[in-house]
Design a protein around this motif. Structure first.
Motif, PDB file in Angstrom:
ATOM      1  N   UNK A   8      -3.912   4.502  -6.615  1.00 32.86           N
ATOM      2  CA  UNK A   8      -3.045   5.600  -6.207  1.00 32.86           C
ATOM      3  C   UNK A   8      -3.383   6.840  -7.006  1.00 32.86           C
ATOM      4  N   UNK A   9      -2.970   7.985  -6.478  1.00 35.68           N
ATOM      5  CA  UNK A   9      -3.146   9.258  -7.170  1.00 35.68           C
ATOM      6  C   UNK A   9      -2.111   9.446  -8.275  1.00 35.68           C
ATOM      7  N   UNK A  10      -1.121   8.569  -8.321  1.00 32.43           N
ATOM      8  CA  UNK A  10      -0.043   8.670  -9.308  1.00 32.43           C
ATOM      9  C   UNK A  10      -0.513   8.193 -10.675  1.00 32.43           C
ATOM     10  N   UNK A  11       0.307   8.469 -11.674  1.00 32.53           N
ATOM     11  CA  UNK A  11       0.053   7.985 -13.017  1.00 32.53           C
ATOM     12  C   UNK A  11       0.074   6.449 -13.002  1.00 32.53           C
ATOM     13  N   UNK A  12      -0.681   5.820 -13.878  1.00 30.69           N
ATOM     14  CA  UNK A  12      -0.751   4.359 -13.940  1.00 30.69           C
ATOM     15  C   UNK A  12       0.617   3.773 -14.291  1.00 30.69           C
ATOM     16  N   UNK A  13       0.884   2.588 -13.736  1.00 29.58           N
ATOM     17  CA  UNK A  13       2.130   1.844 -13.969  1.00 29.58           C
ATOM     18  C   UNK A  13       3.383   2.605 -13.519  1.00 29.58           C
ATOM     19  N   UNK A  14       3.262   3.277 -12.389  1.00 28.81           N
ATOM     20  CA  UNK A  14       4.434   3.904 -11.778  1.00 28.81           C
ATOM     21  C   UNK A  14       4.651   3.266 -10.412  1.00 28.81           C
ATOM     22  N   UNK A  15       5.856   3.373  -9.913  1.00 28.89           N
ATOM     23  CA  UNK A  15       6.231   2.748  -8.648  1.00 28.89           C
ATOM     24  C   UNK A  15       5.592   3.524  -7.488  1.00 28.89           C
ATOM     25  N   UNK A  16       4.870   2.781  -6.636  1.00 27.66           N
ATOM     26  CA  UNK A  16       4.275   3.375  -5.439  1.00 27.66           C
ATOM     27  C   UNK A  16       5.201   3.158  -4.245  1.00 27.66           C
ATOM     28  N   UNK A  17       5.744   1.942  -4.122  1.00 33.52           N
ATOM     29  CA  UNK A  17       6.685   1.663  -3.031  1.00 33.52           C
ATOM     30  C   UNK A  17       7.635   0.542  -3.451  1.00 33.52           C
ATOM     31  N   UNK A  18       8.795   0.526  -2.797  1.00 33.11           N
ATOM     32  CA  UNK A  18       9.799  -0.511  -3.046  1.00 33.11           C
ATOM     33  C   UNK A  18       9.801  -1.436  -1.841  1.00 33.11           C
ATOM     34  N   UNK A  19       9.496  -2.710  -2.072  1.00 41.58           N
ATOM     35  CA  UNK A  19       9.471  -3.691  -0.993  1.00 41.58           C
ATOM     36  C   UNK A  19      10.853  -4.307  -0.774  1.00 41.58           C
ATOM     37  N   UNK A  20      11.596  -4.465  -1.852  1.00 41.89           N
ATOM     38  CA  UNK A  20      12.932  -5.055  -1.765  1.00 41.89           C
ATOM     39  C   UNK A  20      13.759  -4.533  -2.934  1.00 41.89           C
ATOM     40  N   UNK A  21      14.971  -4.093  -2.623  1.00 37.59           N
ATOM     41  CA  UNK A  21      15.843  -3.572  -3.669  1.00 37.59           C
ATOM     42  C   UNK A  21      16.341  -4.698  -4.562  1.00 37.59           C
ATOM     43  N   UNK A  22      16.602  -4.344  -5.802  1.00 39.88           N
ATOM     44  CA  UNK A  22      17.156  -5.306  -6.750  1.00 39.88           C
ATOM     45  C   UNK A  22      18.622  -5.010  -6.975  1.00 39.88           C
ATOM     46  N   UNK A  23      19.285  -5.898  -7.740  1.00 41.55           N
ATOM     47  CA  UNK A  23      20.716  -5.734  -7.990  1.00 41.55           C
ATOM     48  C   UNK A  23      21.052  -6.170  -9.406  1.00 41.55           C
TER      49      UNK A  23
END
Length: 182
Positions: free
Chosen positions: A149-164
């Motif tokens: 990704x073009x983002x900084x390393x170890x950052x969230x690219x996408x969320x597949x399932x929300x947590x709680x």
């Protein structure tokens, strides 16, 4: 001699009085071995009774505490379940409708989702829904894949399932993809 008579007479009187007092006190204080044994057995019986009562009280307190804990575990979810009942009612109502109007169905689902999120909030349950670009947090996120990704390393690219989380304790981490190091 007068002095001698006075002194010896006073001494025998004192010595005569003291032995009488001792002799009268001794018979009252002297107990037979059987009496002493009986008194000691009575004291032992009283102490044993007090011990057994204290032991029984301790057992009753322990038993009540175990019962209270069991009831607390059994009914802890009760208030949360009360908040979920309206959500279930809304879902049953949505399933019972025969209309094919997708817009009305979507609006009903949105209202039901709001009810569910309200129930979560009342039960101190919060969503973990990181935004794209947020730093990966291993305590709240679970990385499923690492993608370039073009983002900084170890950052969230996408969320597949929300947590709680429930009361600041992670119930389920958010499933995310993270950016790979460049």
């Amino acid at each position: 001699m007068t002095q001698e008579n006075q002194n010896p007479s006073s001494e025998p009187e004192d010595s005569g009085v003291v032995p009488q007092a001792e002799t009268t006190a001794e018979p009252a204080a002297v107990k037979t071995p059987e009496q002493e044994i009986a008194e000691l057995n009575q004291k032992i019986g009283e102490l044993q009774d007090n011990f057994l009562r204290a032991k029984a009280e301790g057992e009753n307190i322990r038993r009540r505490a175990v019962e209270d804990i069991a009831k607390a575990h059994k009914f802890a979810i009760e208030s949360f379940a009360e908040h979920l009942v309206p959500v279930t009612d809304s879902l049953y109502a949505a399933l019972s409708t025969e209309t094919g109007d997708a817009k009305a169905f979507k609006e009903g689902l949105e209202i039901t989702l709001k009810q569910l999120l309200s129930a979560f909030d009342k039960g101190r349950m919060t969503e973990i829904n990181p935004a794209v670009g947020d730093k990966f947090d291993p305590h709240h996120h679970q990385a499923i894949a690492s993608v370039p990704s073009e983002q900084e390393a170890n950052t969230v690219v996408s969320v597949l399932q929300r947590g709680y989380t429930v009361a600041d304790r992670v119930l389920r981490p958010a499933l995310v993809t993270v950016s790979a190091p460049k």
